[in-house]
Design an enzyme around this catalytic site. Structure first.
Site, short mmCIF file in Angstrom:
data_model
loop_
_atom_site.label_atom_id
_atom_site.label_comp_id
_atom_site.label_asym_id
_atom_site.label_seq_id
_atom_site.Cartn_x
_atom_site.Cartn_y
_atom_site.Cartn_z
N GLY A 160 16.82 -16.14 -9.77
CA GLY A 160 16.62 -14.70 -9.65
C GLY A 160 15.71 -14.40 -8.47
O GLY A 160 14.99 -15.28 -7.99
N LEU A 177 9.50 -18.53 -7.40
CA LEU A 177 9.61 -18.89 -5.99
C LEU A 177 8.38 -18.44 -5.19
O LEU A 177 8.12 -18.98 -4.12
CB LEU A 177 10.88 -18.28 -5.39
CG LEU A 177 12.20 -18.79 -5.99
CD1 LEU A 177 13.37 -17.98 -5.45
CD2 LEU A 177 12.39 -20.28 -5.69
O1 GNR Z 1 14.18 -19.59 -10.05
C1 GNR Z 1 13.50 -19.13 -10.98
N1 GNR Z 1 13.51 -19.77 -12.18
C2 GNR Z 1 12.95 -19.25 -13.34
C3 GNR Z 1 12.81 -20.09 -14.43
C4 GNR Z 1 12.27 -19.63 -15.61
C5 GNR Z 1 11.89 -18.31 -15.70
C6 GNR Z 1 12.00 -17.45 -14.63
C7 GNR Z 1 12.54 -17.92 -13.44
S1 GNR Z 1 12.73 -16.84 -12.10
C8 GNR Z 1 12.65 -17.95 -10.76
C9 GNR Z 1 12.94 -17.24 -9.45
C10 GNR Z 1 11.88 -16.21 -9.20
O2 GNR Z 1 10.75 -16.45 -8.86
N2 GNR Z 1 12.20 -14.97 -9.44
O3 GNR Z 1 11.28 -14.00 -9.32
NI NI Z 2 9.37 -14.91 -9.62
#
Ligand code: GNR
Ligand code: NI
Length: 167
Positions: free
Chosen positions: A46, A92
């Site tokens: 995401g 991220l």
């Molecule tokens: O890649 C992502 N993995 C994830 C794993 C567990 C709970 C939430 C996430 S979101 C994250 C990507 C991200 O930082 N989105 O804001």
């Molecule tokens: Ni995030």
């Protein structure tokens, strides 16, 4: 298409509250394409516009293994939630840091798609966790900010140390 730069915690810009998208234009759709490309390149499941320093209520998500199920949420709102679950999260914008956050187990979200068409989605499991994580970004909240001050200070120390060693 372009890969966008992701803001890194504790960058203050991650605390910006995003604004409602007033009108979905070709420019909005170009941004969404770049956000999707950035998310797939990382890879992540995401990405919220806040993370690429665009303070509009836009989220892209793809929790599929095959990276071919892109979901776009413009001006999302949670209209119902139920249950509680503690899920291990990562972000991220906070690389290398993982930990649990208590979230609703299932949610109903109302949003617009990239054509501006309203839709409603019932989400549970990883999709529900990811949606809540991304909607927090739009409100200027990063997942580690659910943790105690002590735990947060350890996160900051770890990130500082890592930065020192990679410069
Ligand atoms: O890649 C992502 N993995 C994830 C794993 C567990 C709970 C939430 C996430 S979101 C994250 C990507 C991200 O930082 N989105 O804001
Ligand atoms: Ni995030």
């Amino acid at each position: 298409m372009a890969i966008l730069k992701i803001l890194q915690y504790p960058d203050e810009r991650l605390h910006t509250v995003a604004e409602t998208v007033p009108e979905i234009t070709d420019k909005t759709r170009a941004l969404i394409r770049d956000m999707a490309e950035t998310m797939y390149a990382e890879p992540g499941i995401g990405l919220a516009a806040t993370q690429v320093d665009i303070h509009q209520r836009i989220i892209v998500i793809d929790t599929s293994e095959t990276h071919d199920r892109l979901l776009v949420f413009i001006n999302p709102e949670i209209t119902a939630n139920s249950g509680k679950s503690d899920c291990e999260e990562g972000c991220l914008s906070v690389p290398g840091i993982y930990g649990k956050v208590r979230r609703a187990e299932a949610i109903t979200v109302k949003a617009l798609d990239s054509d501006g068409k309203p839709f409603v989605l019932d989400a549970s499991g990883l999709l529900a966790v990811c949606l809540q994580h991304e909607m927090d970004h739009l409100m200027g909240k990063v997942f580690v900010e659910y943790w105690s001050k002590l735990k947060q200070s350890r996160v900051l120390a770890k990130l500082k140390k890592r930065k020192r060693n990679t410069l």
